[in-house]
Design a protein around this motif. Structure first.
Motif, PDB file in Angstrom:
ATOM      1  N   GLY A 224       0.813  -1.213   0.000  1.00 38.18           N
ATOM      2  CA  GLY A 224       0.000   0.000   0.000  1.00 38.18           C
ATOM      3  C   GLY A 224       0.840   1.253   0.000  1.00 38.18           C
ATOM      4  N   ASN A 225       2.107   1.128  -0.417  1.00 39.88           N
ATOM      5  CA  ASN A 225       3.035   2.252  -0.427  1.00 39.88           C
ATOM      6  C   ASN A 225       2.981   2.936  -1.794  1.00 39.88           C
ATOM      7  N   GLU A 226       2.494   4.168  -1.827  1.00 41.08           N
ATOM      8  CA  GLU A 226       2.329   4.896  -3.086  1.00 41.08           C
ATOM      9  C   GLU A 226       3.444   5.902  -3.349  1.00 41.08           C
ATOM     10  N   GLN A 227       4.493   5.868  -2.533  1.00 41.08           N
ATOM     11  CA  GLN A 227       5.576   6.837  -2.689  1.00 41.08           C
ATOM     12  C   GLN A 227       6.284   6.715  -4.036  1.00 41.08           C
ATOM     13  N   LEU A 228       6.352   5.503  -4.554  1.00 39.50           N
ATOM     14  CA  LEU A 228       7.049   5.292  -5.821  1.00 39.50           C
ATOM     15  C   LEU A 228       6.133   5.472  -7.024  1.00 39.50           C
ATOM     16  N   THR A 229       4.830   5.605  -6.771  1.00 46.12           N
ATOM     17  CA  THR A 229       3.870   5.676  -7.872  1.00 46.12           C
ATOM     18  C   THR A 229       3.570   7.124  -8.234  1.00 46.12           C
ATOM     19  N   ASN A 230       4.553   7.800  -8.790  1.00 47.50           N
ATOM     20  CA  ASN A 230       4.372   9.165  -9.288  1.00 47.50           C
ATOM     21  C   ASN A 230       5.500   9.463 -10.275  1.00 47.50           C
ATOM     22  N   PHE A 231       5.380  10.557 -10.987  1.00 45.31           N
ATOM     23  CA  PHE A 231       6.330  10.875 -12.054  1.00 45.31           C
ATOM     24  C   PHE A 231       7.743  11.183 -11.561  1.00 45.31           C
ATOM     25  N   VAL A 232       7.875  11.662 -10.314  1.00 40.16           N
ATOM     26  CA  VAL A 232       9.203  12.017  -9.810  1.00 40.16           C
ATOM     27  C   VAL A 232       9.878  10.854  -9.097  1.00 40.16           C
ATOM     28  N   SER A 233       9.207   9.730  -9.009  1.00 43.56           N
ATOM     29  CA  SER A 233       9.767   8.544  -8.353  1.00 43.56           C
ATOM     30  C   SER A 233      11.051   8.092  -9.038  1.00 43.56           C
ATOM     31  N   PRO A 234      12.087   7.708  -8.267  1.00 42.41           N
ATOM     32  CA  PRO A 234      13.350   7.234  -8.870  1.00 42.41           C
ATOM     33  C   PRO A 234      13.139   6.019  -9.769  1.00 42.41           C
ATOM     34  N   THR A 235      12.251   5.103  -9.381  1.00 38.94           N
ATOM     35  CA  THR A 235      12.030   3.904 -10.190  1.00 38.94           C
ATOM     36  C   THR A 235      11.304   4.228 -11.488  1.00 38.94           C
ATOM     37  N   ILE A 236      10.363   5.142 -11.431  1.00 34.13           N
ATOM     38  CA  ILE A 236       9.642   5.553 -12.639  1.00 34.13           C
ATOM     39  C   ILE A 236      10.574   6.343 -13.559  1.00 34.13           C
ATOM     40  N   LEU A 237      11.347   7.248 -12.970  1.00 35.96           N
ATOM     41  CA  LEU A 237      12.315   8.034 -13.738  1.00 35.96           C
ATOM     42  C   LEU A 237      13.332   7.129 -14.433  1.00 35.96           C
ATOM     43  N   LEU A 238      13.882   6.172 -13.683  1.00 41.58           N
ATOM     44  CA  LEU A 238      14.894   5.278 -14.237  1.00 41.58           C
ATOM     45  C   LEU A 238      14.317   4.384 -15.332  1.00 41.58           C
ATOM     46  N   SER A 239      13.086   3.896 -15.123  1.00 43.38           N
ATOM     47  CA  SER A 239      12.470   3.051 -16.149  1.00 43.38           C
ATOM     48  C   SER A 239      12.259   3.831 -17.438  1.00 43.38           C
ATOM     49  N   GLY A 240      11.898   5.125 -17.330  1.00 45.39           N
ATOM     50  CA  GLY A 240      11.744   5.968 -18.510  1.00 45.39           C
ATOM     51  C   GLY A 240      13.067   6.179 -19.226  1.00 45.39           C
ATOM     52  N   LEU A 241      14.114   6.446 -18.460  1.00 51.69           N
ATOM     53  CA  LEU A 241      15.446   6.646 -19.044  1.00 51.69           C
ATOM     54  C   LEU A 241      15.947   5.376 -19.726  1.00 51.69           C
ATOM     55  N   LEU A 242      15.728   4.238 -19.092  1.00 48.72           N
ATOM     56  CA  LEU A 242      16.170   2.966 -19.656  1.00 48.72           C
ATOM     57  C   LEU A 242      15.460   2.665 -20.973  1.00 48.72           C
ATOM     58  N   MET A 243      14.181   3.006 -21.051  1.00 48.34           N
ATOM     59  CA  MET A 243      13.456   2.801 -22.301  1.00 48.34           C
ATOM     60  C   MET A 243      14.035   3.667 -23.419  1.00 48.34           C
ATOM     61  N   VAL A 244      14.385   4.899 -23.086  1.00 51.98           N
ATOM     62  CA  VAL A 244      14.971   5.797 -24.084  1.00 51.98           C
ATOM     63  C   VAL A 244      16.299   5.229 -24.593  1.00 51.98           C
ATOM     64  N   ILE A 245      17.153   4.769 -23.686  1.00 49.85           N
ATOM     65  CA  ILE A 245      18.454   4.222 -24.082  1.00 49.85           C
ATOM     66  C   ILE A 245      18.274   2.955 -24.921  1.00 49.85           C
ATOM     67  N   LEU A 246      17.372   2.074 -24.488  1.00 47.40           N
ATOM     68  CA  LEU A 246      17.151   0.816 -25.203  1.00 47.40           C
ATOM     69  C   LEU A 246      16.615   1.047 -26.611  1.00 47.40           C
ATOM     70  N   PHE A 247      15.629   1.914 -26.736  1.00 51.95           N
ATOM     71  CA  PHE A 247      15.040   2.155 -28.053  1.00 51.95           C
ATOM     72  C   PHE A 247      15.994   2.921 -28.968  1.00 51.95           C
ATOM     73  N   SER A 248      16.880   3.733 -28.374  1.00 53.18           N
ATOM     74  CA  SER A 248      17.845   4.459 -29.199  1.00 53.18           C
ATOM     75  C   SER A 248      18.830   3.511 -29.872  1.00 53.18           C
ATOM     76  N   ARG A 249      18.944   2.295 -29.340  1.00 56.53           N
ATOM     77  CA  ARG A 249      19.850   1.300 -29.912  1.00 56.53           C
ATOM     78  C   ARG A 249      19.202   0.513 -31.049  1.00 56.53           C
ATOM     79  N   ILE A 250      17.906   0.635 -31.200  1.00 61.20           N
ATOM     80  CA  ILE A 250      17.208  -0.106 -32.255  1.00 61.20           C
ATOM     81  C   ILE A 250      17.477   0.560 -33.596  1.00 61.20           C
ATOM     82  N   ARG A 251      17.885  -0.212 -34.540  1.00 60.66           N
ATOM     83  CA  ARG A 251      18.175   0.315 -35.868  1.00 60.66           C
ATOM     84  C   ARG A 251      17.061  -0.090 -36.830  1.00 60.66           C
ATOM     85  N   LEU A 252      16.324   0.877 -37.279  1.00 61.21           N
ATOM     86  CA  LEU A 252      15.197   0.638 -38.175  1.00 61.21           C
ATOM     87  C   LEU A 252      15.307   1.495 -39.423  1.00 61.21           C
TER      88      LEU A 252
END
Length: 350
Positions: A224-252
């Protein structure tokens, strides 16, 4: 200097916008609101919610990660203002004339005519201010050394994300603010400049991304801990950054993706139109939570896809109309006039 287009990032923009549609399906659509805590439905739909939560951060991080050291085209911002005006005022007026807007008020229509001034679309209002700050920010971003970029990257995350777990000391407002978009832009640019995670394998980054998602989800549904469930959360921020890095490696090689990607922002504006948001999205998908869980998840994806495709079609038509009435040319003229006016005002400041 020629800048090569990254079609992986173009694909990511579309993926992130679909995730935004999923957030609105689950939230404004009413699915999460009718799920009882502790049930299988609650856990499943909250997993989809948290899986999609990094979409907003991802868009702003892309702006910094893909930033280039060249002059900003201010006519692009004016184009975006006309785009916001279309979804805020024109669409609302059409709904009103068709009798679909039962709460029509003159004062509200005036506010719709000035979408930035009255914050009709919070993200665009925040981005509007960020746009003018980018040239100043870039003076530092494109001159800082790699090691200094990494240090600045870490400091920003500690100050504005990690500290945000305990108190909103710097008034990021849970991520719904201009300040947070500026921070995300800087984080994206510094990550690129500092080569953050550049030497890590994609599989490792996927594992890190999965940990961020499951950690946030587990904390929410089991503790029931909602501290991580927001846009400024470290886990949400990191997951967004990781998606950007991963998709930037895709060559299409994607002419289709390149044409669809610029339409993504219009999909966001479409669903945030006040009539669509309040009359057609609010509570529209509660039936999803009342069905079999497997079928319910399929329905959730389908409803998000319906929003996505509807917005895509409307935005495609809007771009055609904009070209016919020569909005791009008008935007250039407006920028020229403002530039002339500013030069005259600067004379006074001598």
């Amino acid at each position: 200097m020629k800048y090569e287009r990254n079609y992986g990032i173009d694909l990511l923009r579309l993926v992130l916008m679909y995730m935004v549609c999923m957030l609105h399906t689950l939230g404004q659509g009413g699915i999460l609101g009718v799920c009882q805590a502790g049930t299988v439905e609650y856990k499943a739909f909250w997993f989809l919610e948290i899986l999609s939560y990094c979409a907003v951060d991802g868009f702003a991080i892309i702006s910094g990660y893909m930033a280039v050291d060249r002059p900003r085209k201010y006519e692009k911002l004016v184009d975006m203002w006309f785009q916001a005006f279309f979804y805020s005022f024109v669409i609302t007026m059409l709904f009103t004339l068709a009798g679909c807007n039962q709460v029509w008020e003159k004062a509200d229509m005036i506010r719709c005519a000035f979408p930035v001034t009255f914050g009709k679309f919070w993200y665009f209002t925040a981005f509007f201010a960020l746009f003018f700050a980018i040239p100043i920010l870039n003076k530092f971003m494109f001159t800082v050394e790699e090691q200094s970029a990494k240090i600045a990257f870490l400091i920003l995350i500690i100050l504005f994300s990690c500290m945000g777990l305990f108190a909103d000391a710097f008034k990021t407002q849970g991520g719904y603010s201009t300040l947070w978009l500026i921070i995300l832009y800087c984080i994206g640019a510094l990550a690129k400049r500092g080569r953050v995670f550049e030497q890590k394998k994609s599989f490792t980054l996927i594992i890190m991304w999965a940990i961020c998602i499951f950690w946030t989800w587990a904390a929410h549904v089991f503790q029931g801990n909602e501290q991580l469930t927001n846009f400024v959360s470290p886990t949400i921020l990191l997951s967004g950054l990781l998606m950007v890095i991963l998709f930037s490696r895709i060559r299409l090689k994607g002419t289709v993706i390149a044409k669809l990607s610029p339409l993504a922002f219009g999909i966001y504006l479409f669903q945030l139109n006040q009539v669509i948001w309040n009359n057609y999205l609010r509570g529209a998908f509660t039936f999803v939570a009342e069905t079999n869980i497997i079928l319910g998840v399929v329905y959730a994806f389908a409803c998000a896809a319906l929003i996505f495709i509807s917005g895509l079609v409307v935005e495609f038509l809007r771009t055609k109309i904009a070209k016919v009435i020569k909005i791009p040319e008008l935007s250039k003229k407006i920028v020229s006039v403002f530039h002339w006016m500013l030069k005259k005002v600067c004379v006074i400041l001598k």
